[in-house]
Design an enzyme around this catalytic site. Structure first.
Site, mmCIF file in Angstrom:
data_model
loop_
_atom_site.group_PDB
_atom_site.id
_atom_site.type_symbol
_atom_site.label_atom_id
_atom_site.label_comp_id
_atom_site.label_asym_id
_atom_site.label_seq_id
_atom_site.Cartn_x
_atom_site.Cartn_y
_atom_site.Cartn_z
ATOM 1 N N PRO A 29 58.594 -129.303 -11.712
ATOM 2 C CA PRO A 29 57.406 -129.288 -12.380
ATOM 3 C C PRO A 29 57.380 -128.792 -13.700
ATOM 4 O O PRO A 29 58.065 -127.940 -14.213
ATOM 5 C CB PRO A 29 56.298 -128.231 -11.519
ATOM 6 C CG PRO A 29 57.059 -128.376 -10.360
ATOM 7 C CD PRO A 29 58.504 -128.216 -10.672
ATOM 8 N N THR A 47 56.339 -123.487 -21.865
ATOM 9 C CA THR A 47 56.446 -122.447 -22.615
ATOM 10 C C THR A 47 57.332 -121.370 -22.009
ATOM 11 O O THR A 47 57.334 -120.109 -22.409
ATOM 12 C CB THR A 47 54.960 -121.884 -23.024
ATOM 13 O OG1 THR A 47 54.167 -121.703 -21.790
ATOM 14 C CG2 THR A 47 54.278 -122.725 -23.849
ATOM 15 N N GLU A 96 47.708 -121.427 -26.293
ATOM 16 C CA GLU A 96 47.597 -122.830 -26.927
ATOM 17 C C GLU A 96 48.112 -123.850 -26.258
ATOM 18 O O GLU A 96 47.890 -125.039 -26.111
ATOM 19 C CB GLU A 96 47.925 -122.605 -28.214
ATOM 20 C CG GLU A 96 47.395 -122.101 -29.116
ATOM 21 C CD GLU A 96 48.193 -121.918 -30.562
ATOM 22 O OE1 GLU A 96 48.036 -122.782 -31.457
ATOM 23 O OE2 GLU A 96 49.139 -121.058 -30.384
ATOM 24 N N ALA A 133 50.917 -115.085 -14.256
ATOM 25 C CA ALA A 133 50.580 -114.658 -15.629
ATOM 26 C C ALA A 133 49.424 -113.700 -15.873
ATOM 27 O O ALA A 133 48.730 -113.098 -15.093
ATOM 28 C CB ALA A 133 50.064 -115.961 -16.389
ATOM 29 N N SER A 134 49.537 -112.980 -17.165
ATOM 30 C CA SER A 134 48.717 -112.153 -17.648
ATOM 31 C C SER A 134 47.875 -112.257 -18.773
ATOM 32 O O SER A 134 48.643 -112.808 -19.723
ATOM 33 C CB SER A 134 49.288 -110.728 -17.300
ATOM 34 O OG SER A 134 48.636 -109.731 -18.073
ATOM 35 N N VAL A 162 51.502 -126.820 -8.059
ATOM 36 C CA VAL A 162 50.302 -126.552 -8.061
ATOM 37 C C VAL A 162 49.143 -127.533 -8.764
ATOM 38 O O VAL A 162 49.545 -128.067 -9.753
ATOM 39 C CB VAL A 162 50.231 -125.082 -8.900
ATOM 40 C CG1 VAL A 162 48.412 -124.759 -8.896
ATOM 41 C CG2 VAL A 162 50.676 -124.072 -8.046
ATOM 42 N N TYR A 214 56.277 -104.248 -24.235
ATOM 43 C CA TYR A 214 57.014 -105.695 -24.638
ATOM 44 C C TYR A 214 57.960 -105.367 -25.704
ATOM 45 O O TYR A 214 57.645 -104.598 -26.665
ATOM 46 C CB TYR A 214 55.857 -106.363 -25.451
ATOM 47 C CG TYR A 214 55.735 -107.725 -25.247
ATOM 48 C CD1 TYR A 214 55.339 -108.631 -24.417
ATOM 49 C CD2 TYR A 214 56.469 -108.626 -26.227
ATOM 50 C CE1 TYR A 214 55.171 -110.044 -24.429
ATOM 51 C CE2 TYR A 214 56.874 -109.972 -26.009
ATOM 52 C CZ TYR A 214 55.987 -110.622 -25.462
ATOM 53 O OH TYR A 214 56.227 -111.897 -25.307
#
Lengths: 655, 622
Positions: free
Chosen positions: B207, B212, B279, B291-292, B347, B551
């Site tokens: 999929p 990204t 984006e 994801a967050s 999904v 991060y």
């Protein structure tokens, strides 16, 4: 136990060692006062500002670790937390250093005077100093000097002051505190005091470990302590103590600092100040309590010549590198880090292995003087009963032979090449004239026949302490030589078994890393093959024709220890009963040994050393030949001795 | 999120920007002969709330770089005067000169304008292996009417995410194993058909959402002998319905973040889920990778937002039978869907919570004398549970980095004010410019509450020595996170390679992990012979009750290294090892992918091995 290839790299001859500079030279040429008042601006760890001792104390008192333990103690004992808190403050006050530059300057001045009158030179490897300076700026640093004299920690601070490095804080035994005034002086020069034993005292341990960690984590100053725990009275390195090493490694293991650098420092004295003091102590003449008046009386030592001191600052060892691939640090992720916990088995074994590595690093960089070799030779001759001593030129020839041998084994020998061998020998002998006697060109130990056994033993033990300095160089080859001597055949397996047994038995006596039997065996084989003593094939270990001399020397090197262990063994078999307590053991065995010595059944007076006696008892306990009952009594388990140690009997019988 | 350049205090700038972006994007025309268009009949009867202005065409390469980040018309370059410039018109920074960037790059990386390492300009089609087609599958696929293509460019575009090694190889014109076919399902039923056919003909499906991924999740397995088909969900991008009574919306999973927000905004709603990659990243990808979003403090992370998921697996369609807000009926099936990273299924549709658009938005920033104080402040904010929509703490290196990205100021007055501010902080307040760090803030909600909230946060900050440093600094901080990906391409033109990775860690270890990981990176680079000191920096980007998300950026100049990518990966591996040793997790929101496969056994929740008809994940960046 295959290739000796791995050892080719470790060949100590190839190891580049730094050169030394004499720091006393400058002291003799310029003003001590100006030196003591010089501008002292050490480079600091990541530029942190130095921390006042009061600030340090409050940081410790406010730490999560202490809060937790205080709560816990208060819950367990039902005391008010305030009350516990007060106790903590008291402990901290008793412990904490209060470094003051003025005191340091005072010491800088006085010690300059003292050092100049005592020593010919104090030689330091300056490259090591440069490495240390870099390490101090990049990482928290732990200094681990060897411990042979009271002088060690004063000397260390003196050197760091001289080279404009951050002064260390030093873990010192509480006994110094007993010395009025001087104790406080030491405190103001950076010593902090810990009680000798506080095993069960949770609160004390918490304060102590937090105090050390706070200094280390913040990089306020290098932390200095003695891995051996106490001064070695025998000049052999002592089995390392793990308590403090555990504490200083903990911040790294728990991720509180990126790395900790540990710097082994080897301090070697040509003549130890405490020489005869130690010998007396080992013979059971009690150690004088540290006191100011005692120190004052000791000033008579100031008038004697103690030769030179060599201080070698070793390569800084990164704890991170030591731990790489050894320790899974994730294990600390599941419990809050301020909760104290016993280290796991793998952490314990990691710290233990590291400690051994570090002690060996100290040993490796220990500078040996020619006298050390002479002492070894003279002791061996004395033991075989040469009454009238050895001719000077014969001794010189043997010393030269031994010099070459020890260099091949990687000894860090400081033999002045600009002098002829006979000059070297005579100057060594004259420095140690209290221990040797030269008459009619013959040299022997200064033992008077009419003297009592104990006085003779003092000389022998003092001499042995010099020989012991070289023991680490010969230890592995000597174990192999003794193993060959004891083994029933030339079969490699047989020799290895015998080696492994001896090594195991002596692992309380010498620095033998746990679990490195095969490595040590290979190293020993490699060295003896390299020097042409042995031929080692797949199956057999063969002695070369010209190897017998070396082998005999090596066997004699270890013989006093073997004999000593044998005597202890015999004592336990013959005289020990169920009612023998640990306290009675030393006096009883001493009596037993004296009896044997007088009867001429034992040649080595040095067996009287309580160090050897304690070590052997510990070894027998570990090997299960002896058992402790109720924690107080020693009971010898005769069937065990007979049954479990048949090999040892064989060894003993053959020697 | 970062690209959200809405102005201070005013509402509705975000939609404005998105409208501008949309304006530049025309709906692409299908030109590829192999693509057969077909309407999705299954959805015919249902209300199609909005489907105009799609951002992602089938032929992505028409508007996006094939070997770098983002839009083709947008990039950093050094113009003839040697000044850095950001091209295009899409972003607030677009068309601006960034005077300090050159010096910063030279100072930080030791780069030299003369030494360039430019990318291969275009894809050599001959470098791409001809597709291994499963004829029977293709035949049957044709009959379903689902569009597909085996054009080399289409296939190469879907063979990678945005890991350093992937982009590095593309820039050198190197192409490894790529999918043999790309299909564009238009709806859930198309996916059902594709999966059925794949099972029937033993074809491997991967999929593909926004592409990204930064965890190698899109990499085709080298040893795979079956035909690999990339299922590009980009055309499944409709909002199917909005339920204003329950405040939920039902979308197809291929919709990308910017379209979702824009379309919902038109109805006065938002999801509030704004990952930095919004984006380009897709809803399905968010779900598949857990994801967050930047504003999770108000809206929650994806697992808090999702009400219902439809996933097509080889065994059939998995979904819940109701949309109840909470259930006590055994383990929640969403918990194996979220984080499955495409290994279990595709999904296709998601029902998400929506919220009315916020009335008021305000940026802010606080300067702290050092990172320790900053972390202590964030911890206190989390303790009092008063975190604004977003609160991020940048370390000193990143603060300087942010400064280097300041566009040229036109007025003397602004530059005078800047100078005054700097003087006040460093000279008057005595902050060390080499220690200070900055926290950026974003408040959202009703105007009165925002102002009240703002005061509360600034009061806490003051207790930790923090000084309010204005809205501009805050906004620039957020801008940094979206231009950073474009900056990497610039760096790669000058021998600089870099990447980001993230972790979540308990509060008491935040400082330790930041220090140790940064130090480890520097040490590893030194040990491996990197000539120049690497750029190693971090920021705390999210706060939780029990910990924070950290991060890391890490980049270095690779001139003089023979195999920079391999070395880079070794350093990254060491950094991850350090993270784990310091009590951090492998990932907070990037997902595990194949990058972290080596760690599978280390982690308590091992990665699900690919099996049967295998899928790979489409993950989001950031």
């Amino acid at each position: 136990m295959a290739s000796s290839n791995a050892y080719a790299q470790r060949d100590p001859m190839l190891k580049k060692r730094d050169d030394f500079e004499d720091i006393l030279e400058e002291r003799r040429n310029s003003s001590d006062l100006r030196y003591a008042l010089k501008c002292y601006t050490p480079a600091l760890y990541k530029g942190v500002a130095p921390c006042k001792s009061s600030m340090l104390k409050s940081m410790v008192l406010q730490s999560d670790q202490l809060h937790y333990v205080i709560q816990q103690v208060s819950k367990e004992t039902g005391r008010q937390t305030d009350n516990v808190q007060e106790e903590v403050s008291a402990i901290l006050d008793e412990m904490a250093h209060s470094l003051q530059l003025s005191t340091v300057r005072f010491f800088a001045f006085t010690l300059s005077k003292i050092f100049k009158s005592l020593f010919k030179s104090i030689r330091v490897n300056e490259e090591g100093i440069q490495r240390l300076q870099q390490a101090i700026q990049d990482h928290p640093v732990v200094l681990l000097p060897s411990h042979r004299s009271y002088m060690d920690f004063l000397l260390m601070s003196y050197l760091l002051y001289t080279y404009d490095l951050t002064l260390p804080v030093i873990a010192a035994g509480m006994d110094f505190m007993g010395m009025k005034f001087v104790g406080e002086m030491f405190r103001m020069s950076g010593a902090f005091f810990i009680r000798r034993s506080f095993g069960g005292n949770k609160l004390y341990w918490a304060v102590f470990s937090e105090y050390v960690k706070t200094m280390l984590k913040n990089g306020f100053a290098p932390v200095e302590f003695f891995l051996e725990g106490t001064r070695s009275r025998t000049s052999k390195s002592l089995i390392p103590k793990l308590g403090l090493l555990n504490i200083v490694m903990d911040p790294f293991l728990k991720g509180e600092v990126f790395d900790v650098h540990v710097v082994p420092v080897s301090i070697s004295y040509e003549r130890i100040l405490e020489e005869t003091l130690y010998a007396r102590e080992l013979l059971g003449i009690p150690k004088p309590k540290e006191s100011t008046s005692g120190l004052f009386k000791a000033r008579k030592v100031l008038s004697e010549d103690y030769g030179s001191i060599h201080v070698y600052f070793g390569q800084p060892v990164s704890v991170r590198s030591l731990a790489e691939g050894r320790v899974n640090r994730c294990q600390f992720n599941l419990v809050p880090r301020h909760i104290p916990g016993r280290p796991d088995e793998d952490i314990h074994s990691f710290v233990n292995d590291s400690a051994y590595k570090l002690v060996r690093a100290q040993e490796d960089n220990m500078v040996l003087k020619p006298w050390v070799l002479l002492a070894s030779l003279l002791l061996q001759k004395q033991a075989v009963g040469q009454e009238q001593g050895t001719a000077l030129d014969e001794l010189t020839a043997q010393a030269v032979w031994l010099r070459d041998l020890s260099r091949q084994y990687g000894a860090f020998l400081h033999w002045p090449d600009q002098m002829t061998p006979s000059e070297v020998v005579s100057s060594s002998l004259s420095l140690h004239r209290g221990l040797v006697r030269t008459c009619e060109g013959k040299v022997q130990l200064a033992l008077e026949h009419e003297e009592k056994l104990l006085s003779q033993a003092v000389i022998v033990l003092s001499c042995a302490s010099y020989r012991n300095q070289a023991l680490h160089v010969f230890l592995r080859p000597a174990l192999l030589a003794s193993a060959i001597h004891a083994a029933s055949s030339n079969q490699k397996q047989e020799v290895f078994n015998s080696f492994s047994f001896l090594r195991n038995m002596f692992s309380n006596e010498f620095i033998l890393c746990p679990g490195a039997t095969v490595q040590d065996f290979e190293e020993a084989c490699y060295l003896l093959v390299k020097t042409g003593t042995l031929q080692v094939t797949q199956k057999e270990v063969l002695v070369n024709e010209r190897g017998h001399r070396t082998l005999a020397f090596l066997v004699s090197m270890l013989d006093p220890f073997l004999q000593g262990y044998q005597v202890v063994c015999r004592f336990l078999c013959e005289e020990a009963t169920e009612t023998l307590t640990e306290k009675q053991f030393i006096p009883a065995i001493r009596k037993f040994i004296i009896k044997h010595l007088l009867a001429g059944r034992l040649r080595y007076a040095e067996v009287l050393s309580s160090d050897l006696q304690k070590n052997s008892l510990a070894a027998f306990l570990r090997l299960g030949a002896v058992e402790k009952i109720k924690g107080y009594q020693i009971s010898n388990v005769s069937p065990c001795l007979g049954g479990k140690l048949p090999t040892q009997k064989a060894v003993v019988a053959r020697l | 999120m970062a690209s959200n350049s809405s102005g201070s205090g005013s509402q509705g700038r975000a939609p404005q920007r998105l409208r501008i972006i949309a304006g530049h994007l025309q709906r692409p025309v299908d030109v590829d002969a192999t693509v057969s268009a077909a309407e999705c009949k299954a959805q015919g009867g249902e209300a199609d709330v909005a489907s105009d202005g799609k951002s992602v065409p089938k032929r992505r390469q028409e508007i996006m770089k094939w070997n770098g980040w983002g839009y083709s018309d947008t990039k950093f370059l050094f113009n003839k005067k040697g000044q850095a410039e950001f091209t295009g018109k899409r972003y607030k920074l677009s068309g601006m000169i960034i005077p300090a960037l050159k010096e910063w790059m030279e100072g930080t990386f030791g780069t030299n304008m003369q030494h360039k390492s430019l990318a291969t300009p275009a894809l050599t089609r001959t470098a791409v292996q001809p597709p291994t087609l499963n004829e029977a599958f293709v035949e049957e696929l044709k009959s379903t009417g689902v569009p597909f293509s085996h054009d080399a460019e289409d296939r190469v575009f879907r063979a990678h995410g945005h890991c350093l090694h992937e982009i590095f190889a593309l820039r050198e014109g190197k192409v490894g194993r790529v999918p043999d076919l790309v299909v564009w399902p238009n709806c859930h039923n198309d996916v059902v058909k594709i999966v059925e056919l794949a099972c029937k003909h033993n074809v491997c499906l991967i999929p593909y959402g926004g592409g990204t991924s930064v965890s190698s999740a899109l990499e085709c397995p080298q040893e795979e002998t079956r035909s690999i088909v990339s299922v590009d969900t980009s055309q499944m991008n409709r909002i199917l319905w909005i339920d204003e009574k329950n405040l939920t919306a039902h979308m197809e999973a291929g919709i990308v973040g910017q379209d979702l927000e824009r379309l919902l905004n038109e109805s006065g709603y938002c999801t509030g889920h704004e990952p930095d990659s919004m984006e380009f990243s897709s809803l399905g990808g968010w779900v598949a990778t857990r994801a967050s979003g930047m504003k999770k403090n108000i809206y929650g992370n994806i697992e808090d937002l999702v009400i219902h998921v439809k996933m097509v697996t080889p065994q059939g369609v998995v979904e819940k039978s109701c949309q109840g807000p909470r259930m006590s009926t055994g383990p929640d099936i969403h918990h194996f869907i979220m984080g499955s990273e495409g290994t279990l299924g595709v999904v296709t549709e998601v029902t998400m919570k929506i919220r009315p658009m916020p009335e008021y938005q305000k940026y802010g920033s606080v300067v702290f004398p050092n990172f320790e104080q900053g972390v202590a402040c964030l911890r206190e904010v989390a303790r009092q549970r008063c975190a604004p929509a977003s609160i991020r703490l940048m370390d000193n290196e990143q603060f300087k980095f942010g400064h280097a990205l300041k566009p040229q100021v036109s007025s003397m007055f602004t530059s005078f004010l800047e100078g005054l501010k700097k003087f006040y902080i460093t000279k008057f307040k005595g902050f060390d410019p080499d220690c200070l760090c900055v926290a950026t803030l974003l408040f959202e909600g009703n105007r009165e509450k925002v102002l009240q909230h703002e005061k509360q946060v600034y009061d806490i900050a003051a207790k930790f020595g923090g000084l309010a440093a204005g809205e501009d600094n805050g906004q620039r901080g957020y801008m940094l996170t979206f231009v950073i990906a474009y900056l990497r391409d610039l760096g790669m033109d000058y021998y600089v390679i870099g990447e980001s990775f993230e972790t979540s860690v308990p509060w008491d270890r935040v400082l330790d992990i930041c220090r140790n990981v940064k130090a480890r990176i520097i040490r590893e680079c030194k040990d491996k012979g990197v000539q120049f000191q690497p750029f190693s920096t971090c920021r705390v980007t999210q706060t939780y009750d029990a910990g924070a998300c950290v991060y890391f950026y890490f980049a270095f100049n690779y001139r003089g290294l023979s195999d920079p990518v391999h070395m880079f990966e070794e350093v990254e591996h060491a950094a991850r090892e350090e993270i784990l040793a310091n009590g951090g997790s492998l990932s907070h929101h990037h997902g595990a992918g194949q990058c972290c496969a080596a760690w599978a056994e280390v982690m308590e929740s091992g990665r699900v091995e690919r099996c049967g008809t295998s899928y790979s994940a489409d993950t989001t960046m950031c």
